[in-house]
Design a protein around this motif. Structure first.
Motif, PDB file in Angstrom:
ATOM      1  N   GLU A   1       0.806  -1.221   0.000  1.00 33.24           N
ATOM      2  CA  GLU A   1       0.000   0.000   0.000  1.00 33.24           C
ATOM      3  C   GLU A   1       0.841   1.275   0.000  1.00 33.24           C
ATOM      4  O   GLU A   1       0.430   2.308  -0.559  1.00 33.24           O
TER       5      GLU A   1
ATOM      6  N   TYR B   1       1.350   3.695  -3.003  1.00 31.81           N
ATOM      7  CA  TYR B   1       0.128   4.392  -3.416  1.00 31.81           C
ATOM      8  C   TYR B   1      -0.191   5.549  -2.471  1.00 31.81           C
ATOM      9  O   TYR B   1      -0.648   6.604  -2.907  1.00 31.81           O
TER      10      TYR B   1
ATOM     11  N   ASP C   1      -5.613   0.883  -3.045  1.00 35.12           N
ATOM     12  CA  ASP C   1      -4.965   0.932  -4.355  1.00 35.12           C
ATOM     13  C   ASP C   1      -5.813   1.817  -5.254  1.00 35.12           C
ATOM     14  O   ASP C   1      -6.764   2.458  -4.785  1.00 35.12           O
TER      15      ASP C   1
END
Length: 173
Positions: A80, A83, A158
């Protein structure tokens, strides 16, 4: 009467099939939170980066923010993190909650992988996480400018999650 007993297994099967089919329609990441439309719980915790200052729930007042629960031990957080850096680069305000982690490891992680957090709060013993109802990392809360929790996402953020679930709400804030 004996013939009716033959239909009992069929009836049980149909009832179980209906429950299972209903379960397949549910989003496994949809974890209801009792805190939706309630303020961020009160806290007073230190921030990372070697600063010796405490922050409280007042950091959420004035502008909307994502509250991202993360940890260096969390494999999904590694996925993660790039992002989140991208979102921060686009001007999204993100507050980190480093959950049950080693402070030095967290500082090293942010130095090496980039720091998307405007403020990174250290929750070493997990009390704020407990008050938030955290199941594990990563979890992300959308908090409005009044400090009210508007949405909870369990799992990795995402592009798909951002555009389909969070961005529409974010634009309303």
């Amino acid at each position: 009467m004996a013939r009716l007993k033959l239909f009992i297994p069929l009836l049980v099967f149909v009832v179980l099939a209906v429950f299972l089919m209903n379960g397949l329609k549910r989003d496994p990441n949809a974890m209801p939170s009792a805190l939706i439309d309630r303020p961020v719980p009160a806290f007073s915790l230190p921030v990372s980066g070697g600063e010796a200052r405490l922050v409280d729930q007042g950091i959420f007042l004035g502008q909307p923010a994502l509250l991202n629960v993360w940890a260096t031990w969390c494999i999904s957080c590694r996925v993660e993190h790039p992002y989140l850096n991208k979102l921060a680069g686009q001007g999204v305000r993100i507050i980190g909650l480093n959950y049950k982690d080693d402070r030095a490891a967290a500082d090293k992680w942010l130095a090496e992988k980039g720091n998307p957090y405007q403020i990174n709060v250290i929750d070493a013993d997990g009390r704020l996480g407990l008050d938030l109802g955290v199941f594990g990392a990563p979890e992300t809360y959308v908090v409005d400018r009044n400090g009210m929790i508007r949405y909870k996402h369990v799992g990795v953020i995402d592009d798909r999650v951002w555009k389909q679930k969070i961005l529409p709400l974010w634009q309303q804030l």
